[in-house]
Design a protein around this motif. Structure first.
Motif, short mmCIF file in Angstrom:
data_model
loop_
_atom_site.label_atom_id
_atom_site.label_comp_id
_atom_site.label_asym_id
_atom_site.label_seq_id
_atom_site.Cartn_x
_atom_site.Cartn_y
_atom_site.Cartn_z
N PRO A 175 0.36 -1.25 -0.10
CA PRO A 175 -0.41 -0.12 0.12
C PRO A 175 0.52 1.00 0.22
CG PRO A 175 0.01 -1.13 2.44
CD PRO A 175 0.70 -2.24 0.60
N VAL A 176 0.45 2.08 -0.39
CA VAL A 176 0.97 3.25 -0.62
C VAL A 176 0.62 4.27 0.77
CG1 VAL A 176 1.76 5.28 -2.22
CG2 VAL A 176 1.50 3.20 -3.25
N ALA A 177 1.83 5.57 1.22
CA ALA A 177 1.40 6.63 2.36
C ALA A 177 2.37 7.08 1.87
CB ALA A 177 0.29 5.69 3.16
N ILE A 178 1.75 8.71 0.94
CA ILE A 178 2.44 9.33 1.19
C ILE A 178 2.81 10.42 2.19
CG2 ILE A 178 3.61 11.75 0.12
CD1 ILE A 178 2.94 9.94 -2.84
N LEU A 179 4.05 10.57 3.68
CA LEU A 179 3.76 11.02 4.49
C LEU A 179 3.76 12.52 3.95
CD1 LEU A 179 6.37 9.13 6.79
CD2 LEU A 179 3.78 8.81 6.39
N SER A 194 11.95 -2.28 7.02
CA SER A 194 11.01 -3.26 7.94
C SER A 194 12.05 -3.38 9.29
CB SER A 194 10.81 -4.32 7.16
OG SER A 194 11.46 -5.02 6.74
N ARG A 195 13.31 -3.11 9.40
CA ARG A 195 14.42 -3.18 10.32
C ARG A 195 14.63 -2.23 11.33
NH1 ARG A 195 18.49 -7.28 7.67
NH2 ARG A 195 19.78 -7.27 9.71
N ASP A 214 5.09 -0.83 4.57
CA ASP A 214 4.21 -0.63 5.88
C ASP A 214 3.55 0.11 5.80
OD1 ASP A 214 4.55 -3.28 6.58
OD2 ASP A 214 6.41 -2.77 8.27
N ASP A 215 3.08 1.34 4.56
CA ASP A 215 2.11 2.06 4.45
C ASP A 215 3.16 3.64 4.82
OD1 ASP A 215 0.19 0.90 3.76
OD2 ASP A 215 -0.73 0.86 6.19
N THR A 216 4.39 3.39 5.24
CA THR A 216 5.68 4.90 5.05
C THR A 216 6.60 4.50 4.44
OG1 THR A 216 5.74 4.34 8.03
CG2 THR A 216 7.20 5.43 7.00
N LEU A 217 6.57 5.84 3.26
CA LEU A 217 6.96 6.20 2.74
C LEU A 217 8.40 6.47 2.93
CD1 LEU A 217 7.27 7.05 -1.13
CD2 LEU A 217 7.04 9.76 0.72
N PHE A 218 9.45 6.15 3.24
CA PHE A 218 10.67 5.75 3.15
C PHE A 218 12.46 6.39 2.10
CE2 PHE A 218 9.46 2.78 5.50
CZ PHE A 218 9.79 2.91 6.71
N GLY A 219 11.94 6.98 0.88
CA GLY A 219 12.72 7.94 0.37
C GLY A 219 12.05 8.01 -1.52
N ALA A 220 12.85 8.22 -2.70
CA ALA A 220 11.95 8.93 -3.83
C ALA A 220 12.80 7.94 -4.83
CB ALA A 220 12.12 10.47 -3.39
N ALA A 279 5.59 5.78 -6.45
CA ALA A 279 5.35 5.76 -4.75
C ALA A 279 5.78 4.55 -4.05
CB ALA A 279 4.23 6.95 -3.93
N ALA A 280 4.92 3.22 -4.43
CA ALA A 280 4.77 2.22 -3.63
C ALA A 280 6.32 1.38 -3.74
CB ALA A 280 3.94 1.03 -4.66
N TYR A 281 7.36 1.64 -4.56
CA TYR A 281 8.42 0.53 -4.90
C TYR A 281 8.98 1.70 -3.81
CZ TYR A 281 7.14 0.76 -9.17
OH TYR A 281 6.72 -0.11 -10.92
#
Length: 447
Positions: A12-16, A116-117, A146-152, A140-142
């Motif tokens: 799932p995609v969640a953009i903060l 995830s770690r 866990d519903d959190t965006l970690f980069g671009a 964005a999904a890539y």
């Protein structure tokens, strides 16, 4: 890599909109949190941002050039370190507290593992805003776990191009094939006409050796079994040793395991694993090799003066066509790749660099230097001066294109950049398809 790409992903995609980070201590220089503490404040702004990635040689020089003007303007020194051992070393460095401030991940699956770690910082607000404005939800999904965006996303590539010499095709009286069977017929014709192997390949890439072979398999899975089976494979809804995957391996083997068809300029099948993917550009450029399977980014290697300064275009020294479908007129299905920039630190300097790299300003700066494209929808396509890169942008923006991200890059790191890579090397070295697939399947992490 954009909204224009037709790919379905279960993440799932969640953009903060905002990012709230708990203070859990600082590290000197770069370095993320630990698996026990979770990501928190890490790093101190000192005018230097360290970055680690797989981009090497000429492409590394262009990368440094792409942000040089911004460095001078911002007063921030970006210190980029390249490594062919990135996939193996980034986890070791994160676990050892020696991570860079930023890393350029070529595999979303590997990024997801570390996120995830709790080693990766959530994307700061400015990066999240840029991702929301300039990339589609698919892209964005890539970068989301866990519903959190970690980069671009950073750069993009279209995979599955077959590089060839237009003048040779005209001399031999052959045409670009429209189906997989026609590609095999073309291969046989060139071999019979010239008396030498038509194809060249190089899988050596140090710790990442084997990845060019995974690209071959992924292209065949998508074309033979279709996008739904491809997605099931990526998500392990079918096992790695499913008959559809075995069929793709065996189809690739019709070329790569045939000593009459490889390895032009080097030797037999066994030489595939001992030659680097970069060096193959030399034998394409000098005409020794007639056919080579590699992504759109290979344009940069071919035009590099050290490889003979080969000209690329429909009427130039070398041109390319996409690996054809199984059935004519069945539509264009392509695989592609790219990178995700993620942070182990969250000081002001690191955030500033991360935001800049997610902007159209950086995308246009880098694409204008040649050799790559970006899926940032703020990109001016005219900045892609190379015909093949313009062709790749057209493919990515065609609403009729069926696009899937590189499968190995989406799989868990232990598989995608681990057993799949080594399995391909073993397969080229003579290990049976059934045994290779069984070994890879057994490496898939349990839920």
């Amino acid at each position: 890599m954009r909204s224009i790409l037709h790919r379905r992903i279960t993440v799932p995609v969640a953009i903060l909109a905002t990012v709230g980070l708990a203070l859990t201590g600082c590290s000197s220089g770069g370095g993320g949190g630990s698996a026990d503490s979770g990501p928190g404040d890490a790093g101190e702004a000192d005018g230097v941002v360290t970055m680690y990635g797989t981009i090497i040689d000429t492409e590394e020089e262009l990368l440094n050039e792409s942000w040089a003007a911004w460095e001078e303007e911002s007063g921030i020194d970006i210190q980029y370190e390249s490594s062919k051992e990135f996939e193996a070393q980034i986890t070791i460095r994160a676990q050892g507290g020696n991570a860079p401030d930023l890393a350029i991940f070529p595999q979303p699956g590997l990024l997801g593992d570390l996120a995830s770690r709790d080693y990766i910082q959530p994307a700061p607000e400015g990066v999240a805003d840029n991702v929301g404005e300039y990339w589609t939800d698919d892209w964005a999904a890539y970068a989301t776990t866990d519903d959190t965006l970690f980069g671009a996303p950073l750069m993009a590539s279209v995979k599955g191009y077959v590089w060839y010499h237009p003048a040779d095709f005209a001399e031999w009286g052959v045409e670009v094939p429209e189906t997989w069977d026609e590609l095999l017929e073309l291969t046989a014709t060139i071999q019979e006409t010239t008396g030498v192997a038509p194809w060249c390949a190089g899988f050596d890439s140090d710790a990442a050796s084997g990845w060019p072979g995974t690209d071959w398999v992924e292209d065949l899975v998508l074309r033979q079994a279709g996008p739904e089976v491809y997605d099931q494979w990526v998500n392990h809804e079918i096992p790695f040793d499913d008959p559809a995957i075995a069929e793709a391996f065996d189809s690739v083997g019709e070329i790569l395991l045939n000593p009459d068809y490889v390895n032009a300029g080097y030797g037999g099948v066994e030489s595939i694993n001992s030659n680097t993917f970069q060096d193959v550009a030399r034998v394409i450029g000098d005409g020794t090799c007639a056919l080579h399977h590699q992504a759109s980014f290979y344009d940069g290697f071919l035009t590099d003066p050290t490889n003979g300064n080969t000209s690329v275009g429909p009427e130039e020294d070398v041109w390319a066509f996409l690996l054809p479908p199984v059935e004519a007129d069945s539509g264009q299905a392509v695989t592609g790749g790219g990178e995700i920039v993620a942070a182990f630190s969250n000081d002001e300097d690191t955030i500033a660099v991360q935001e800049y790299l997610s902007s159209p300003e950086w995308a246009n700066s880098r694409v204008a230097l040649g050799g790559v494209i970006s899926a940032n929808n703020g990109l001016d396509p005219s900045n892609a001066s190379s015909p093949v890169l313009q062709d790749a942008i057209g493919i990515l923006t065609d609403e009729n294109t069926t696009f899937r991200f590189d499968a190995s890059d989406l799989m868990p790191g232990v598989v995608g950049s681990g057993s799949f890579f080594t399995g391909i090397v073993d397969w080229i070295n003579g290990k049976a398809t059934e045994d290779v697939l069984s070994t890879i399947e057994s490496s898939w992490p349990s839920e």
